[in-house]
Design a protein around this motif. Structure first.
Motif, PDB file in Angstrom:
ATOM      1  N   PHE A  50      -3.659 -54.883 -45.147  1.00 40.33           N
ATOM      2  CA  PHE A  50      -2.203 -54.148 -45.262  1.00 40.33           C
ATOM      3  C   PHE A  50      -2.238 -52.992 -46.071  1.00 40.33           C
ATOM      4  CE2 PHE A  50       1.570 -53.513 -47.885  1.00 40.33           C
ATOM      5  CZ  PHE A  50       2.589 -53.544 -46.994  1.00 40.33           C
ATOM      6  N   TRP A  51      -2.924 -52.883 -47.326  1.00 41.59           N
ATOM      7  CA  TRP A  51      -2.923 -51.756 -48.287  1.00 41.59           C
ATOM      8  C   TRP A  51      -3.757 -50.854 -47.475  1.00 41.59           C
ATOM      9  CZ3 TRP A  51       0.411 -51.893 -51.405  1.00 41.59           C
ATOM     10  CH2 TRP A  51       1.059 -52.873 -52.109  1.00 41.59           C
ATOM     11  N   PHE A  52      -4.630 -50.984 -46.844  1.00 44.12           N
ATOM     12  CA  PHE A  52      -5.502 -50.049 -46.255  1.00 44.12           C
ATOM     13  C   PHE A  52      -4.724 -49.264 -45.158  1.00 44.12           C
ATOM     14  CE2 PHE A  52      -7.952 -48.863 -42.300  1.00 44.12           C
ATOM     15  CZ  PHE A  52      -8.635 -47.663 -42.651  1.00 44.12           C
ATOM     16  N   LEU A  53      -4.120 -50.166 -44.354  1.00 41.71           N
ATOM     17  CA  LEU A  53      -3.182 -49.414 -43.239  1.00 41.71           C
ATOM     18  C   LEU A  53      -2.088 -48.536 -43.777  1.00 41.71           C
ATOM     19  CD1 LEU A  53      -2.867 -52.194 -40.725  1.00 41.71           C
ATOM     20  CD2 LEU A  53      -3.999 -50.142 -40.535  1.00 41.71           C
ATOM     21  N   SER A  54      -1.387 -49.132 -44.850  1.00 37.87           N
ATOM     22  CA  SER A  54      -0.367 -48.327 -45.496  1.00 37.87           C
ATOM     23  C   SER A  54      -0.618 -47.250 -46.221  1.00 37.87           C
ATOM     24  CB  SER A  54       0.209 -49.286 -46.636  1.00 37.87           C
ATOM     25  OG  SER A  54       0.544 -50.568 -46.340  1.00 37.87           O
ATOM     26  N   GLY A  55      -1.772 -47.302 -46.704  1.00 34.71           N
ATOM     27  CA  GLY A  55      -2.397 -46.070 -47.351  1.00 34.71           C
ATOM     28  C   GLY A  55      -2.740 -44.857 -46.357  1.00 34.71           C
ATOM     29  N   LEU A  56      -3.335 -45.529 -45.253  1.00 34.26           N
ATOM     30  CA  LEU A  56      -3.836 -44.645 -44.069  1.00 34.26           C
ATOM     31  C   LEU A  56      -2.294 -44.005 -43.537  1.00 34.26           C
ATOM     32  CD1 LEU A  56      -5.801 -43.436 -42.080  1.00 34.26           C
ATOM     33  CD2 LEU A  56      -5.317 -45.558 -40.767  1.00 34.26           C
TER      34      LEU A  56
ATOM     35  N   LEU B  51       0.406 -43.494 -44.898  1.00 37.47           N
ATOM     36  CA  LEU B  51       1.125 -42.501 -45.878  1.00 37.47           C
ATOM     37  C   LEU B  51       0.311 -41.304 -45.930  1.00 37.47           C
ATOM     38  CD1 LEU B  51       2.250 -45.134 -48.633  1.00 37.47           C
ATOM     39  CD2 LEU B  51       3.653 -43.750 -47.089  1.00 37.47           C
ATOM     40  N   ILE B  52      -1.008 -41.511 -46.051  1.00 37.14           N
ATOM     41  CA  ILE B  52      -1.744 -40.218 -46.056  1.00 37.14           C
ATOM     42  C   ILE B  52      -1.700 -39.307 -45.098  1.00 37.14           C
ATOM     43  CG2 ILE B  52      -4.185 -39.263 -46.576  1.00 37.14           C
ATOM     44  CD1 ILE B  52      -4.626 -41.580 -48.213  1.00 37.14           C
ATOM     45  N   SER B  53      -1.984 -39.752 -44.038  1.00 36.14           N
ATOM     46  CA  SER B  53      -1.754 -38.994 -42.663  1.00 36.14           C
ATOM     47  C   SER B  53      -0.282 -38.516 -42.613  1.00 36.14           C
ATOM     48  CB  SER B  53      -2.268 -39.938 -41.623  1.00 36.14           C
ATOM     49  OG  SER B  53      -1.629 -41.117 -41.502  1.00 36.14           O
TER      50      SER B  53
ATOM     51  N   ILE C 170       1.799 -37.522 -44.731  1.00 35.67           N
ATOM     52  CA  ILE C 170       1.708 -36.218 -45.473  1.00 35.67           C
ATOM     53  C   ILE C 170       1.044 -35.153 -45.307  1.00 35.67           C
ATOM     54  CG2 ILE C 170       1.238 -35.566 -48.134  1.00 35.67           C
ATOM     55  CD1 ILE C 170       1.900 -38.209 -49.001  1.00 35.67           C
ATOM     56  N   MET C 171      -0.162 -35.523 -44.759  1.00 28.22           N
ATOM     57  CA  MET C 171      -1.066 -34.668 -43.942  1.00 28.22           C
ATOM     58  C   MET C 171      -0.278 -33.805 -42.806  1.00 28.22           C
ATOM     59  SD  MET C 171      -3.333 -34.166 -46.044  1.00 28.22           S
ATOM     60  CE  MET C 171      -4.106 -32.888 -44.958  1.00 28.22           C
ATOM     61  N   VAL C 172       0.641 -34.482 -42.128  1.00 26.73           N
ATOM     62  CA  VAL C 172       1.294 -34.154 -40.839  1.00 26.73           C
ATOM     63  C   VAL C 172       2.086 -32.834 -41.578  1.00 26.73           C
ATOM     64  CG1 VAL C 172       3.311 -34.376 -39.367  1.00 26.73           C
ATOM     65  CG2 VAL C 172       1.417 -36.075 -39.691  1.00 26.73           C
ATOM     66  N   LEU C 173       2.770 -32.945 -42.794  1.00 24.65           N
ATOM     67  CA  LEU C 173       3.419 -31.896 -43.327  1.00 24.65           C
ATOM     68  C   LEU C 173       2.782 -30.730 -43.827  1.00 24.65           C
ATOM     69  CD1 LEU C 173       6.113 -33.633 -45.519  1.00 24.65           C
ATOM     70  CD2 LEU C 173       6.191 -33.426 -43.168  1.00 24.65           C
ATOM     71  N   LEU C 174       1.612 -31.233 -44.483  1.00 22.40           N
ATOM     72  CA  LEU C 174       0.704 -30.073 -45.342  1.00 22.40           C
ATOM     73  C   LEU C 174      -0.056 -29.228 -44.286  1.00 22.40           C
ATOM     74  CD1 LEU C 174      -0.082 -32.211 -48.475  1.00 22.40           C
ATOM     75  CD2 LEU C 174       1.847 -30.810 -47.968  1.00 22.40           C
ATOM     76  N   SER C 175      -0.519 -29.853 -43.237  1.00 23.20           N
ATOM     77  CA  SER C 175      -1.520 -28.977 -42.366  1.00 23.20           C
ATOM     78  C   SER C 175      -0.680 -27.835 -41.779  1.00 23.20           C
ATOM     79  CB  SER C 175      -2.082 -29.890 -41.316  1.00 23.20           C
ATOM     80  OG  SER C 175      -1.143 -30.486 -40.489  1.00 23.20           O
TER      81      SER C 175
END
Lengths: 479, 639, 111, 179, 460
Positions: free
Chosen positions: D8-14, D16-18, D20-25
């Motif tokens: 669960f934590w791994f998936l959630s982290g993944l 969220l991070i990706s 955010i990356m959608v916005l930042l890239s």
């Protein structure tokens, strides 16, 4: 049936008149229909004296509790008569004026008449509201279609101003409607509605502001001089002669009986306002150089007196108001007719450019002097009787108020004689040098008016008697 | 009888209608004949009525309900009693003479204007008759305003001249000020007793509280001030001399201006019970008498002199009314009507001869040119100066005696006034008729005695003003030889009961009379000597200048009343109306326009900002809904 | 798993999507962010459906409670697909006319 | 810490991070790829929640179809970091971030006090409701299918209208009107 | 159900006719025929006659209110097609497809006026929205149209996202999508379920967006301005009214759960909507854009139905929808004929086209709410519903003041037409068109005098 006809005839003939292209025909048609209306309303008065029930009642909006109920009582008689008398006179007096698209012009005039008739006749609050607006719309078009150069802005101000008022009134109407036991707009139901003092004073103002704007009372009058100045004179006659009375009539019919306590509570403020208005308007009138504006302000002053007399809430005053509504209508129309004749002839209303007309047009001068004397309420003119009674009523309310209000009598003399002198006396100006006598139709209408003025001034009793029942009805509701 | 009574005012009205409507078609002589004829007829009827009244008391004639409401009823009714019938005689009689006079005096006018003149004159007589015949205050008020109107029309008769128009307007407006007082008084009476009919009002006199009576009588007196040109409302009368001279004679000397006296005499009972007011009336009257007399001393316009003397004489009448010598006042009204009309007509004849020259400094020595005018004028002067046995002597004396009874001070001041009267009258006489002619040559060339239409009325009036006094011979000569007093007794009976009539001993009265007469003779002689040989006139200085300028009262009024009102009106018209009343409304409009211009900038066309606002408002909504309990209670407390 | 975790996760994803919509100007990216929001919603719905299923399971072993949540997700996907086709069509149309996908590039309509 | 939680934590982290990356890239293509990873993570969550059908559909429809469509479009317009429009000011970004963040805070804060999400556990202790993981067969295709074609047949049919309109729309917009 | 079914089918029919029939004008007649058929079908259903019985499993629930609204919507569409159908042909090449979309929108309206679950609401809204995106962008060469389409699409899909979030949270709170179900498992101090509140506020926002209530109105002016006038007319009237109906249906069921805060929020939205709509409209130079703002202002008035949810307001909203739609359709029908869309463009229209000017005046009066027009009764009912509730009189007073302000920009058109000089260029006016307008105006006045003709439908 008579009340229905009173509304129907102007309405239908007005609608027909839209399709008349030929100026002569349009004028004739309008004159004819207005004369018919006059005949009917006169007939109404005679029948009335034989105590025939002059009511008409038909279903209109059953689900909303609004019915098409109209009827004639004494007050209604007087105002319908005024309305019916005014129109033919106006048409006759302005018979020579040329309007582009005359069919529409006369149509709108007749529609205005129909609307005002409805206001004076309706016994159902919602119906009353309908006619109240119906009278406004054609007037708006008349003013801004055929008016002076600043007409559009001025008339729009007039429209919006009154429109705000009537919308506020609509809220009041709805409020009352939901307070009535059986959810009805009928006059009696409205009279019987019972409100807490808080509600009463709140709704009172919603109604009063609408009426005060229409009358107009002192702080709400700003639309009036501009509109009178800008409108075509025929329309101005309707506005100041008849439509202004709608406000006073409405106060008598829908305000005093419905909110007795609030009326009591606020009568002082309103009377003070009215008296201020009288003096204020008179003082402005003294300084006017424009004939139309002067008449407008003098009319404000007179209306102020009527309003004050109403809120003095006693019988004499009310009777005075009722007959004065008629008299003022007649007199002010007379003044406008002269104003119109002068403006048509010289293309100006500025006193500074006129003068010495009495040498050139003695008849007009004499007739105008009669109108002017009626305007200053000289005895043996109709206005005297009305003002006498009204001041009497006001006196019973408070002597000092009466004294202050009385100053306006003096001021009225000042500005009216100013007007007479500057137009008719003195040496002729460059403009009036080659003037001649007024047109015959003007003369005749003025003569008729003068006769009415004198007759009613010498023998006002019949009209006073006409007001009896309405006044009693109103007085009965006060306290 | 009622119809007969109705005819009295009706005839002049008919005359007015005929002259008014057919002015274009009537010739001068026709309208003249009609105009004077109706008055003559009215006079005849008045005589009939007078005799009828004399024999069997007053009558009230009801016609129709003028106004009839629940609160009160005002019938259109006439009351013919001693007082009104007397006034009827004066009005119609002198009126007739003056009409006749006018036919000659106005003959230069165009026919239609000539007719207009007579129409106005008849209308005036009509209103004046209404005034005196009315059986209640309202009818009186109708006449009251009617005469005001006619005086307005007649003063402004030559309407091309704007100064005349201003004078006319001034007269009307000043009368209106008085009328307002009168009107308020009527309202008060109606509110109190619910009727305005004299009989009922006076019958119900004890229903009034003292203050009410004072108030009502004061208000009535304000009305009288306006109409009878008393301080402070007198300034219109001298200006009213702008009108044709016969008009001045009729309206501004003989009849209209005495309306105030008539009214107070009519309601004498109320004044008797309101001593405070009577005091005021007396004081105002006296003040006016003196004040006007002082002004008259230095006037150079023949008509102005007479005008001020009229004001001052009216003052005497009010003095009489104030001190309770009602008969005296009415008596003086009558005699004054005689001699003042005479003087005015005489002056008119002079002016006529001098081709509308009115400045006495350019006259003189007219004695030989126009003998009849001269003689009659002299008689008039003697009468007004109060030289026994001329009419003025008796009437003025009666008033002064009455004044002495109530307050000796009044008496002495009154006498001073009488002396001034004698002085300025003879100054006028001397400058006009004695000495050498000072006018231009062609004026002198044209000098001539006036036609008979002018001289006959002069003669008639002269006779009246000589013998008129014998109607009221005081008790000291012979007990109740005072016909007038006996005649008018029913009118003033009620009042006389209140006033404790303590007649002073005959001896003192003799002394007073003698002393006054002596002084008057001295003054006359002095004036005669001073002015009969006068050639050149130096400028007045000091007090003389002030008097010549009428104490600057007009200027004063102008600066403390007229100008401020105009200023206020101007302020309202140009500043207040535009910026405040109108400004408020337009301001709202402008505010909306402005906010519109601003608000539409929010619509900046960028999706990002749109959505931003959406999100923010979403947050706000969530917060409101979450904290609704707090918010709602807050709103509750607010509303 | 406590439902709060899922809610917070979904809400965070949703808000990231919102921030994207607010900050980016490339129409396509903005649209992708919207898709992200939708997915957050999907996740939330599934979580809720399992939650309701769980709480219903306590009383009734054969319950199908919460299944409608997952059906709803299915419909969301359907709509999303339809929207994407239209959306991209519009974006392409605009690109054809102005050769830009900047949402602020066209700014004729304002005030 | 059970395996489930780790996943669960791994998936959630993944996710969220990706996200955010959608916005930042800066490069749109990268954004698309990041978004696809987000979808994969979410599909992982679906599997964890035992909603296999949705997991598969998610992969096929979103990651498969939709994202590819996006890629096509981007390629077609050859969008890249250079063509990417720069927003003028940092403030807009800041405002966006702040408002988005505050929305999150408001929502979460509200949710945490919500009473629908808790229940009485043992001894009337208030415990949060659980989202059942790794069990429960409502997510299985047959159950979903059954419901979809009985209770949800009307919306199912109606969604066809949606597709039709989308299709027509695409035609109208896409078709070159030759003139 | 008939409406939904047949509108969908008619859409398909139109679709096929697009490549079976080649004559452009034919499509209009087909559409008219279809609409008539649809109207008949719907009226039939309203009077209780169902063509085929479909068990919707309580996904849809048909009541008189919704059905009656359908009638009005279809009738308005019919009038719309009759008046402006010719102008649809001038937009783009594929006319038939545009009619397809219009029919699909009607299908969506049928759904939204009868939905019983949030799922159907969602589908309905989407079925309405997606065609609208396309109609907005249908004038492909026109950059304004493009821009409008893009903005509309982006914001629209964003609001869809918001709505879905709301639905999800609501589902979490209630465990079902049926609208009138209450939240489950509630205990604790709070009177209302916070999660439901949040969910509903999300939905509220998205719905407010669709009906363009401030402060979610921003898309409206740009989209209405950019879109081809023909479709602006359609969007601004029928569609908007339909979404209002959905709005009301939803919150009739849900508002009670929101407690008193609900009225505060709605009051705020009403005031801001009236303010923005009226105030901004005053300064516009283009009549088209002015009408966009006016539609916002009118929405503000319609929101009263949400403020006071009583019988009065439900009748009112129907009446309002009808009056407003008719008037606006008429105004747009005339607007489309104008060459110059600014106020100056109308100068002196009364001289050149007296009939157009006259009827346009009637329409504008109806929008202002002058008595003797249907618009008066619309406003009347809205105000009456509040006064009847005896709460929030201040709101009514604000509303009427704004109504008076609205006279300002509506009358600018009248002033231009009647009192200003000028000779406006118009497209050629067919007599049939003129006739149609006159009928429309007559209808408005008829309802203005006798609103019962319409209302009695609700009472049978």
């Amino acid at each position: 049936m008579i009340p229905v006809l009173l509304i129907l005839i102007p309405l239908l003939s007005g609608l027909i008149s839209f399709f008349i292209k030929d100026p002569k025909a349009a004028k004739g048609w309008a004159l004819l229909s207005s004369l018919v209306t006059l005949a009917i309303s006169v007939a109404g008065i005679f029948i009335y004296n034989q105590a025939v029930n002059l009511h008409y009642d038909a279903s209109w909006l059953p689900t909303l509790g609004a019915r098409f109920t109209i009827g004639l009582d004494g007050m209604g008689q007087i105002l319908c008569l005024l309305n019916a008398v005014a129109m033919p006179l106006i048409f006759a007096a302005t018979y020579r004026n040329h309007y582009q698209n005359p069919g529409a012009f006369y149509a709108l005039m007749l529609l205005t008449q129909a609307g005002m008739m409805g206001v004076f006749l309706s016994y159902d609050l919602l119906l009353f509201y309908f006619f109240w607006e119906l009278a406004l719309i054609p007037a708006y078009f008349l003013c801004s279609q055929w008016g002076g150069e600043k007409r559009i802005a001025v008339t729009f101000k007039f429209f919006v101003y009154t429109f705000v008022g009537s919308l506020l009134m609509l809220i009041g109407i709805l409020y009352l409607y939901y307070k009535t036991p059986e959810q009805s707009f009928a006059l009696q139901a409205i009279y019987n509605v019972s409100l807490t003092s808080g509600q009463e004073s709140f709704i009172f103002w919603l109604f009063f502001i609408a009426f005060a704007i229409k009358m107009p009372i002192f702080p709400f009058h700003t639309w009036q001089p501009d509109t009178y100045e800008q409108s075509p004179t025929a329309t101005t006659m309707v506005l100041s002669g008849v439509m202004v009375k709608m406000g006073i009539f409405a106060v008598l019919r829908w305000l005093i009986p419905v909110f007795p306590n609030a009326v009591d509570q606020f009568s002082q403020i309103i009377i003070i306002l009215s008296v201020i208005g009288m003096l204020y308007a008179s003082l402005i009138a003294i300084r006017q150089d424009d004939m139309k504006r002067l008449i407008a302000y003098s009319s404000i002053a007179h209306i102020g007196l009527m309003c004050a007399a109403i809120f003095a809430q006693n019988k004499v005053g009310l009777q005075g108001v009722m007959i004065q509504m008629f008299n003022h209508g007649i007199n002010v129309i007379g003044l406008w007719i002269v104003a119109d004749a002068i403006e048509n002839k010289f293309g100006t209303r500025k006193f500074s450019q006129l003068g010495g007309l009495a040498q050139k047009a003695p008849v007009l001068a004499i007739l105008f002097v009669v109108m002017a004397l009626a305007n200053v309420a000289l005895p043996l003119t109709n206005a005297f009787v009305g003002e006498f009674l009204m001041f009497n009523g006001l006196f019973q309310y408070d002597i000092w108020t009466t004294a202050v209000a009385g100053i306006s009598i003096i001021l009225a003399a000042v500005y009216t004689l100013n007007m007479v002198q500057k137009i008719f006396y003195g040496e002729v100006s460059t403009l009036t040098a080659q003037a001649d006598e007024a047109k015959t139709n003007t003369q005749y209408t003025l003569i008729i008016l003068a006769i009415v003025i004198i007759v009613l001034g010498i023998y006002p009793q019949p009209m006073i008697r006409l007001t009896e029942d309405s006044v009693n009805a109103i007085i009965a509701t006060i306290k | 009888m009622n119809n007969l009574i109705l005819l009295v005012p009706l005839l002049p009205f008919i005359g007015f209608l005929i002259n008014g409507l057919f002015r274009k078609s009537l010739s001068r002589s026709m309208s003249g004949i009609i105009g004077s004829g109706v008055i003559l007829a009215a006079f005849a009827i008045s005589v009939v009525l007078f005799l009828h009244v004399k024999n069997n008391g007053g009558i009230v004639a009801n016609y129709f309900d003028f106004i009839n409401v629940e609160a009160f009823r005002i019938p259109f009714a006439f009351q013919i009693d001693q007082l009104s019938s007397l006034f009827l005689l004066i009005i119609t009689g002198i009126g007739f003479l003056i009409h006749v006079y006018s036919t000659a005096y106005m003959h230069e006018e165009k026919p239609e204007h000539f007719a207009r003149y007579f129409a106005y004159l008849n209308l005036f007589v009509f209103s004046m008759l209404l005034l005196v015949m009315g059986a209640n205050f309202v009818i009186m008020f109708i006449g009251w305003e009617g005469v005001g109107l006619c005086s307005y029309l007649l003063i402004g008769y030559w309407f091309k001249n704007n100064n005349y128009n201003y004078a006319a307007k001034k007269a009307f407006v000043m009368n209106r000020i008085g009328d307002l007082g009168f009107l308020l008084a009527i309202f008060w009476i109606l509110a109190k007793v619910g009727t305005a009919t004299y009989v009922d009002v006076f019958a119900a006199i004890d229903q009034f509280s003292a203050t009410e009576l004072t108030g009502i009588t004061m208000l009535l007196f304000v009305g009288a001030m306006g109409k009878s040109a008393q301080l402070p409302l007198y300034t219109w009368l001298p200006d009213a001399m702008a009108g044709p001279t016969p008009v001045s004679a009729l309206i501004h000397a003989a009849t209209m201006v005495t309306a105030g006296i008539y009214m107070i005499a009519r309601s004498n009972i109320m004044y008797t019970i309101a001593p405070y007011t009577s005091e005021i009336v007396a004081i105002v009257g006296l003040a006016t008498a003196i004040f006007a007399a002082t002004i008259a001393l230095k006037q150079n316009d023949i008509k102005k002199v007479l005008a001020y003397s009229t004001v001052s004489q009216l003052g005497y009448m009010f003095l009489g009314l104030g001190v309770g010598a009602y008969t005296g006042a009415v008596f003086h009204v009558m005699t004054h009507a005689f001699f003042k009309a005479l003087l005015f007509l005489g002056a008119g004849s002079v002016i006529h001869a001098m081709h509308h020259e009115q400045d006495i400094r350019n006259m003189g020595g007219l004695k030989k040119h126009m003998p009849i005018t001269h003689i009659t004028f002299l008689l008039g002067c003697l009468a007004i100066a109060g030289v026994p046995p001329f009419s003025g002597f008796f009437s003025k004396d009666e008033i002064l005696v009455g004044a002495y009874n109530s307050n000796p001070l009044f008496y002495y001041i009154g006498v001073a006034g009488a002396l001034m009267t004698a002085f300025y009258m003879f100054r006028l006489y001397a400058l006009t008729f004695l000495g050498k002619f000072r006018g231009t040559h062609e004026q002198q060339h044209h000098l001539h005695e006036s036609p008979s239409a002018i001289t006959i009325p002069l003669i008639v009036l002269a006779i009246l003003s000589v013998v008129g006094g014998f109607l009221g011979i005081p008790a000291i000569f012979s007990e109740n030889a005072h016909m007038l007093e006996n005649f008018l007794d029913p009118i003033f009976a009620a009042s006389n009961e209140y006033t404790t009539a303590h007649h002073l001993e005959h001896s003192t009265e003799w002394i007073m009379m003698g002393a006054v007469t002596l002084l008057i003779f001295i003054v006359i002689a002095f004036a005669w000597k001073k002015y009969s040989r006068r050639e050149r006139f130096e400028k007045n200085t000091g007090i003389g200048k002030v008097l010549e300028n009428k104490w600057y009262v007009d200027e004063l009024y102008d600066s403390i009343i007229v100008k401020p009102l105009h200023a206020i009106g101007g302020f309202f018209k140009d500043v207040f109306e535009k910026s405040v009343v109108d400004g408020a409304v337009n301001g709202v409009g402008r505010m909306i326009q402005y906010s519109s211009r601003q608000v539409r900038l929010i619509q900046n066309g960028q999706v990002g900002s749109y959505i931003l606002v959406m999100v923010l408002s979403l947050i706000v909504i969530i917060l409101i809904l979450r904290e609704q309990t707090v918010i709602v209670s807050a709103l509750r407390s607010l509303f | 798993m406590p439902i709060h975790y899922y809610i917070i996760l979904a809400a965070t994803l949703f808000c990231i999507g919102v921030v994207g919509v607010l900050t980016r100007r490339n129409a396509i990216i903005v649209f992708m962010c919207v898709e992200l929001m939708l997915n957050a919603v999907n996740l939330l719905l599934v979580a809720f459906s399992k939650m309701h299923y769980g709480s219903a399971l306590a009383t009734n072993a054969a319950t199908t409670a919460g299944i409608d949540g997952q059906i709803f997700v299915f419909f969301i996907m359907v709509v999303a697909a339809a929207e994407v086709s239209v959306g991209l069509a519009i974006i392409v149309m605009m690109y054809r006319n102005v050769h830009s996908v900047d949402i602020n590039f066209l700014n004729r309509l304002k005030n | 810490m059970s395996i489930t939680e780790i996943v669960f934590w791994f998936l959630s982290g993944l996710a969220l991070i990706s996200a955010i990356m959608v916005l930042l890239s800066k490069n749109p293509v990268h954004s698309v790829l990041w978004l696809i990873t987000v979808f994969f993570a979410i599909s992982g969550h679906y599997i964890l929640l035992n909603a296999q059908f949705l997991a598969i559909v998610n992969l096929i429809v979103y990651a498969g179809a939709i994202m590819v469509l996006f890629l096509f479009v981007i390629m077609l317009m050859n969008q890249n970091a250079e063509t990417e429009p720069r927003s003028k000011s940092i403030w807009i970004k800041l405002a966006g971030a702040i408002s988005g963040g505050s929305l999150l805070i408001v929502v979460v804060a509200a949710i945490r006090e919500s009473t629908n999400l808790v229940m009485r556990g043992q001894g009337d202790a208030i415990v949060p409701k659980e989202a059942l993981v790794r069990t429960g067969d409502i997510g299985l295709i047959e159950n979903l299918g059954k419901v979809l074609f009985t209770d949800y047949v009307v919306p199912f049919e109606i969604s066809s209208v949606l597709f039709l309109s989308a299709m027509v729309g695409a035609v109208i917009i896409g078709k070159k009107d030759q003139n | 159900m008939n409406t939904i079914l047949f509108s969908a089918l008619l859409g398909v029919v139109m679709m096929f006719s697009s490549f079976l029939v080649k004559k452009v004008t034919a499509y209009r007649y087909i559409a008219v025929a279809g609409l008539l058929f649809l109207l008949i079908m719907n009226i039939a259903e309203t009077s209780g006659y169902h063509l085929l019985h479909i068990n919707t499993r309580d996904m849809l629930r048909f009541d008189k209110f919704g059905l009656f609204f359908n009638t009005i919507a279809i009738a308005s569409t019919l009038i719309y097609v009759l008046l402006s159908g010719k102008d649809i042909e001038y937009v783009g090449k594929n006319t038939a497809d545009l009619y397809v979309l219009i029919f699909f929108v009607l299908c969506g309206i049928g759904i939204i006026s009868s939905f019983n679950t949030l799922l159907m609401l969602f589908l309905g809204v989407e079925i309405i929205s997606i065609p609208l995106y396309i109609l907005t962008g249908s004038d492909k060469r026109n950059l304004k149209s493009n821009e409008a389409a893009l903005k509309y699409f982006l914001m629209g899909s964003f609001s869809t996202g918001i709505m879905l979030m709301g639905i999800a949270l609501l589902y979490g709170a209630t465990g079902s999508f049926v609208i009138d179900i209450k939240p489950v498992g509630m205990f604790g101090p709070l009177p209302v379920s916070v999660m439901e509140i949040i969910g509903l506020s999300f939905i509220l926002v998205s719905m407010a967006f669709k009906v363009s209530a401030a402060p979610f109105h921003f898309w409206t002016p740009d989209v209405y301005d950019g879109a081809p006038s023909v479709f602006t007319s359609f969007m601004a009237t029928i569609v908007k009214a339909a979404i209002f109906i959905g709005f009301i249906k939803l919150f009739e069921a849900k508002a009670p759960d929101l407690g008193e805060g609900w009225q505060v929020v709605i009051a705020l939205i009403i005031v801001s909507t009236l303010f923005v709509g009226n105030i901004t409209a005053i300064f516009q130079q283009s009549v088209k854009r002015m009408l966009a703002y006016s539609s916002i202002a009118q929405a503000g008035f319609m929101m009263f139905a949400l403020y006071t949810q009583n019988e009065m307001s439900k009748e009112g909203i129907i009446l309002y929808a009808f009056a407003y739609s008719l008037a606006t359709i008429g105004i747009f029908a005339i607007l489309i004929k104008m060459k110059d869309l600014t106020f100056e463009g109308y100068n002196g229209l009364a001289k050149t086209q007296p009939v157009l000017a006259a009827v346009n005046t009637v329409f504008l009066f109806s929008l202002v709410g002058i008595p003797l027009t249907a618009g008066f009764w619309a406003k009347y009912f809205m105000l009456a519903s509040v006064v009847k509730a005896q709460s929030g009189l201040w709101l009514v007073i604000i509303a009427v003041i704004f109504a008076a302000i609205s006279a300002y920009y509506y009358f600018r058109v009248i002033q231009a037409m009647y009192f200003k000089e000028g000779n406006p260029e118009t497209a050629e006016i067919r007599p049939s068109f003129r006739f149609g307008l006159i009928i429309l105006a007559a209808l408005i006045i008829l309802i203005g005098i006798m609103p019962n003709l319409l209302l009695n439908w609700l009472y049978f």
